[in-house]
Design a protein around this motif. Structure first.
Motif, short mmCIF file in Angstrom:
data_model
loop_
_atom_site.label_atom_id
_atom_site.label_comp_id
_atom_site.label_asym_id
_atom_site.label_seq_id
_atom_site.Cartn_x
_atom_site.Cartn_y
_atom_site.Cartn_z
N VAL A 4 34.08 26.70 36.48
CA VAL A 4 32.90 27.02 37.45
C VAL A 4 33.51 26.01 38.72
CG1 VAL A 4 30.70 25.89 38.00
CG2 VAL A 4 31.25 26.87 35.70
N ALA A 5 34.21 24.93 38.37
CA ALA A 5 34.76 24.24 39.60
C ALA A 5 35.74 25.14 40.42
CB ALA A 5 35.59 22.89 39.14
N VAL A 6 36.54 25.80 40.01
CA VAL A 6 37.41 26.66 40.69
C VAL A 6 36.79 27.85 41.46
CG1 VAL A 6 39.28 28.45 40.67
CG2 VAL A 6 39.44 26.63 39.10
N GLU A 7 35.49 28.42 40.75
CA GLU A 7 34.72 29.43 41.80
C GLU A 7 34.22 28.61 42.79
OE1 GLU A 7 31.87 30.58 38.65
OE2 GLU A 7 33.15 32.29 37.99
N ARG A 8 33.44 27.30 42.62
CA ARG A 8 33.15 26.68 43.79
C ARG A 8 34.18 26.34 44.83
NH1 ARG A 8 29.03 22.74 40.12
NH2 ARG A 8 27.65 24.32 39.48
N ILE A 9 35.29 25.97 44.58
CA ILE A 9 36.30 25.64 45.22
C ILE A 9 36.65 27.15 46.45
CG2 ILE A 9 38.91 25.47 45.67
CD1 ILE A 9 38.79 23.66 43.16
N VAL A 10 36.52 28.24 45.77
CA VAL A 10 36.66 29.54 46.44
C VAL A 10 35.51 29.58 47.47
CG1 VAL A 10 36.94 32.00 46.40
CG2 VAL A 10 38.19 30.55 44.91
N ASP A 11 34.17 29.36 46.91
CA ASP A 11 32.90 29.31 47.70
C ASP A 11 32.95 28.39 48.82
OD1 ASP A 11 31.84 31.48 46.19
OD2 ASP A 11 30.42 30.23 44.97
N ALA A 12 33.36 27.35 48.71
CA ALA A 12 33.38 26.35 49.70
C ALA A 12 34.41 26.67 50.85
CB ALA A 12 33.67 25.00 49.03
N THR A 13 35.67 27.11 50.56
CA THR A 13 36.75 27.69 51.37
C THR A 13 36.06 28.79 52.25
OG1 THR A 13 38.43 27.11 49.68
CG2 THR A 13 38.93 28.47 51.83
N THR A 14 35.31 29.69 51.59
CA THR A 14 34.79 30.78 52.13
C THR A 14 33.77 30.35 53.13
OG1 THR A 14 34.97 32.56 50.22
CG2 THR A 14 33.58 33.08 51.93
N ALA A 15 32.89 29.46 52.86
CA ALA A 15 31.71 28.85 53.67
C ALA A 15 32.31 28.02 54.83
CB ALA A 15 30.89 27.86 52.85
N PRO A 69 31.14 40.78 54.48
CA PRO A 69 30.53 39.63 55.44
C PRO A 69 29.39 38.95 55.16
CG PRO A 69 31.42 41.41 56.64
CD PRO A 69 31.20 41.92 55.16
N ILE A 70 28.36 39.76 54.49
CA ILE A 70 27.15 38.90 54.24
C ILE A 70 27.33 38.25 52.89
CG2 ILE A 70 24.85 39.30 53.50
CD1 ILE A 70 24.81 42.10 54.55
N ALA A 71 28.26 38.71 51.90
CA ALA A 71 28.68 37.91 50.69
C ALA A 71 29.36 36.76 51.03
CB ALA A 71 29.54 38.54 49.85
N GLU A 72 30.30 36.63 52.03
CA GLU A 72 30.84 35.63 52.38
C GLU A 72 29.98 34.58 53.14
OE1 GLU A 72 34.09 36.72 55.04
OE2 GLU A 72 35.49 36.43 53.46
N ALA A 73 28.84 34.76 53.91
CA ALA A 73 28.05 34.13 54.68
C ALA A 73 27.18 33.25 53.81
CB ALA A 73 27.35 34.74 55.56
N ALA A 74 26.82 33.89 52.38
CA ALA A 74 26.03 33.23 51.45
C ALA A 74 26.47 31.88 51.05
CB ALA A 74 25.92 34.46 50.25
N PRO A 75 27.80 31.42 50.72
CA PRO A 75 28.06 30.13 50.13
C PRO A 75 27.72 29.15 51.46
CG PRO A 75 29.61 31.53 49.60
CD PRO A 75 28.73 32.56 50.56
N ASP A 77 22.82 36.84 59.89
CA ASP A 77 22.22 37.72 60.82
C ASP A 77 23.23 38.98 61.47
OD1 ASP A 77 19.64 37.93 62.82
OD2 ASP A 77 21.32 38.23 64.24
N SER A 78 24.41 38.41 61.76
CA SER A 78 25.13 39.42 62.51
C SER A 78 25.89 40.33 61.45
CB SER A 78 26.47 38.55 63.12
OG SER A 78 27.46 39.39 63.50
N ALA A 79 26.16 39.89 60.42
CA ALA A 79 26.74 40.72 59.19
C ALA A 79 25.49 41.69 58.96
CB ALA A 79 27.14 39.94 58.23
N LEU A 80 24.37 41.18 58.66
CA LEU A 80 23.33 42.27 58.25
C LEU A 80 22.68 43.19 59.26
CD1 LEU A 80 21.17 42.49 56.02
CD2 LEU A 80 19.74 40.81 56.98
N ARG A 81 22.84 42.76 60.45
CA ARG A 81 22.53 43.73 61.47
C ARG A 81 23.58 45.04 61.60
NH1 ARG A 81 18.33 42.50 64.80
NH2 ARG A 81 17.49 40.39 64.53
N HIS A 82 25.04 44.53 61.36
CA HIS A 82 26.05 45.49 61.19
C HIS A 82 25.87 46.45 60.14
CE1 HIS A 82 30.02 47.18 61.77
NE2 HIS A 82 30.50 47.00 60.54
N ALA A 83 25.55 45.75 58.81
CA ALA A 83 25.38 46.58 57.76
C ALA A 83 24.36 47.62 57.90
CB ALA A 83 25.02 45.52 56.54
#
Length: 664
Positions: A584-595, A258-264, A312-318
């Motif tokens: 690089v563009a495909v990686e950013r598409i996945v990041d933007a979707t996660t964000a 969840p923290i990694a998902e929130a980073a983007p 914040d939520s993910a970090l406290r749970h971690a």
């Protein structure tokens, strides 16, 4: 969004240079890697290969000592895993294949064309086995190498003596490797989990900064997660029941997601995160490494935006899970799924190997080259001809990099190694002086292997020559024949293993990237799929996490293929470099979707009706375009979409990707 985000360094090394300078693809292979010195592996290699030689001299059986040292050399090749249980597999299984190989080679020694036919068949099996996986790859290598050595060098009789001695050398390496297991049994897995936390802390620190820096840090997180999950789940697959320590490490890994998902989402805000956030993640890394439990003390700033609330939520749970002594063993999912039992994976691997066109193609390719090498030395008088086939085997290994560049680097590395071997054979008296010399030379193998293929070849060459001299007693006269044999072997590979196979000239990046784009389309659909209740919500979340992890694994494979292709001479390397912006563009598409998914989870409005389906459809159209085009055309300023809403960053990255694939 600015066009400055679209500027991306392409690590092709193909900048304009002096006309007389060596080509960039060759310089890339000759440039030493920056890996740290593996002191422990160097010490093990030196001891494992020098001690058998000393025992052989003490018993007045130097040939036996040399064979045990040869087996130890094979064990040194396999001693690359972090986890101790994986080391057992990586060393023991290839030793069994190596024993079979030397037995077969010994039985056909001096048999002329029968030896040619048998070694060609062994090469076919070796090549096909190598396609199953990492351990199988090393096993296939040793099967063929030892068969070639057994068929080319006089071995002690009866026939089972050489397999027994070689296996003893490999087991000696295994014994040295496992000495620290009682004290550090779980340390590799725990260290890998802690390293993942530190990589994530670096990524959070890069949020809001330059795009290229953030992309690199996020890839480091992906690599660290892959390694940690592989170690923990690989060990769990061999443990019956629920191991509390493994459950705890798996739980500590899972709460990172969840923290990694929130980073983007935090990065897209364009402002750095508070310094307390990456500092808290680094503190959790220390807690994981030290095995601390108790009540965590977090000093985090108050969150204000959806992305800050998510972190914040993910970090406290971690923090709560990291400091928990005994997580619920039945409430820990495996993200990528628990691996099947070893026998099941082996059965599936053999089935896939037999049905795989690529497996048969590589096996036939290797068999052709070995058959030509053995036929040549049967028709033309070549001293100690086994070296030709050994060179073919090392150069044509499928997972060592580019065949073409390996052939060139093998010749250069052998020449450098022969210079060192010439000095040793000319100046060092044969006998007990070989023991300290072997200890030094063997210790250099792990050190130089970390620097690159040419350096590894330069380190291995004098070791093999010194051991061969114990069996055939030719001394300095070995030097020039070995150089000639290596050049012959490289020439065979370049013609029969490279030029005659058109697939060698093309990169597979386009097809693999298209598969990743298709996966990205499915990920977008899963990320915003409607759910009816909490059970469906949990199932959808887990499915989304698995899809995202698989995409990043696929893209890691694409990047590995990209780096391999860059070491090919033009035009293959230049074609590969053209795919880089789209990766690089495909990686950013996945990041933007996660964000976008994180923002929706923490208060943002959902996508408009039909928007998700449209994005998924455009991604699938992009995948088809990537498959049909030979090479993309790179543009530096993609059009800015006029879309608004939570998926606006996804539209932007998708427009950039489409512009790269088809700027018209």
């Amino acid at each position: 969004m600015t066009t400055e985000r679209r500027t991306e360094h392409i690590p092709s090394g193909r900048s304009r240079t002096h006309p007389l300078a060596p080509p960039a693809w060759l310089l890339a292979g000759l440039r030493p890697g920056s890996a740290p010195v593996p002191w422990a592996a160097a010490a093990r290699a030196g001891i494992a290969m020098a001690v058998p030689l000393a025992v052989g001299f003490a018993l007045d059986e130097p040939e036996y000592g040399a064979l045990v040292s040869m087996g130890a050399l094979a064990g040194v090749f396999g001693d690359t895993a972090d986890a101790y249980r994986m080391r057992v597999l990586n060393i023991a299984v290839p030793q069994a294949f190596g024993a079979v190989g030397v037995a077969v080679g010994t039985l056909v020694y001096g048999q002329g064309w029968l030896a040619v036919a048998v070694l060609t068949l062994v090469a076919l099996v070796s090549g096909m086995v190598s396609s199953i996986g990492t351990v199988a790859s090393v096993s296939g290598l040793l099967l063929l190498l030892n068969a070639v050595v057994g068929a080319g060098l006089p071995m002690p009789r009866p026939w089972w003596t050489a397999p027994l001695l070689l296996t003893a050398g490999g087991l000696f390496v295994l014994l040295l490797t496992l000495l620290a297991w009682p004290l550090r049994g779980r340390q590799p897995e725990r260290a890998a989990v802690a390293a993942t936390y530190r990589a994530l802390a670096d990524a959070l620190e890069a949020c809001g900064g330059p795009q290229a820096v953030y992309d690199e840090r996020r890839r480091d997180v992906t690599q660290a997660l892959n390694q940690a999950y592989d170690l923990v789940l690989g060990r769990r697959a061999r443990v019956h029941g629920r191991s509390p320590s493994l459950v705890r490490m798996l739980a500590q890994l899972n709460v990172l997601i969840p923290i990694a998902e929130a980073a983007p989402a935090a990065h897209l805000r364009g402002r750095p995160l508070a310094a307390e956030i990456p500092a808290a993640v680094r503190e959790l890394a220390a807690a994981v490494e030290e095995g601390r439990t108790g009540t965590p003390a977090l000093a985090l700033p108050a969150p204000h935006t959806p992305s800050e609330r998510a972190i914040d939520s993910a970090l406290r749970h971690a923090a709560a899970i990291v400091h928990l002594a005994e997580p619920d063993p039945y409430n820990v999912d495996d993200r990528l799924g628990r691996p099947a039992a070893l026998r099941v994976r082996a059965r599936h691997g053999v089935r896939d190997m037999m049905l795989s066109e690529a497996s048969w193609r590589y096996g036939l390719r290797l068999a052709l080259c070995i058959g030509l090498a053995q036929s040549l030395v049967s028709l033309v008088e070549v001293e100690r001809s086994y070296w030709v086939a050994l060179t073919v085997t090392f150069v044509l290994k499928p997972d060592f990099g580019s065949v073409f560049s390996r052939a060139v680097l093998r010749a250069l590395g052998t020449a450098a190694g022969l210079v060192l071997a010439a000095a040793v054979l000319a100046e060092v008296p044969r006998g007990w002086w070989d023991v300290p010399v072997m200890m030094v030379l063997a210790a250099l193998i792990p050190v130089f292997s970390a620097k690159g293929y040419a350096f590894q070849t330069a380190a291995i060459t004098p070791v093999i020559l010194l051991l061969s001299d114990q069996l055939n007693h030719e001394g300095f006269d070995l030097i020039l024949p070995r150089l000639l044999d290596s050049l012959i072997g490289c020439a065979i590979v370049l013609v029969a293993g490279y030029l005659l196979w058109p697939e060698s000239w093309h990169t597979r990046i386009g097809d693999r990237l298209a598969d990743a784009v298709d996966d990205a389309a499915r990920y977008v659909e899963r990320a915003f799929a409607p759910v009816a209740d909490d059970a469906e919500l949990r199932a959808a979340r887990q499915s989304r996490l698995q899809a995202r992890r698989r995409i990043y694994r696929d893209l890691s494979g694409v990047r590995s293929e990209f780096q391999r292709a860059l070491t090919e001479p033009p035009p293959t390397g230049d074609r590969a470099a053209a795919w880089w912006p789209l990766v690089v563009a495909v990686e950013r598409i996945v990041d933007a979707t996660t964000a976008a998914r994180v923002r929706v989870n923490h208060g943002a409005g959902p996508p408009a009706a039909g928007e998700v389906e449209r994005i998924a459809r455009e991604l699938r159209e992009l995948a088809e375009r990537v498959r049909s085009d030979r090479m993309p055309i790179r543009v530096d300023t993609p059009p800015e979409p006029a879309e608004a809403g939570v998926l606006a960053p996804v539209h932007h990255e998708l427009a950039a990707a489409r512009a790269i694939a088809d700027p018209s």
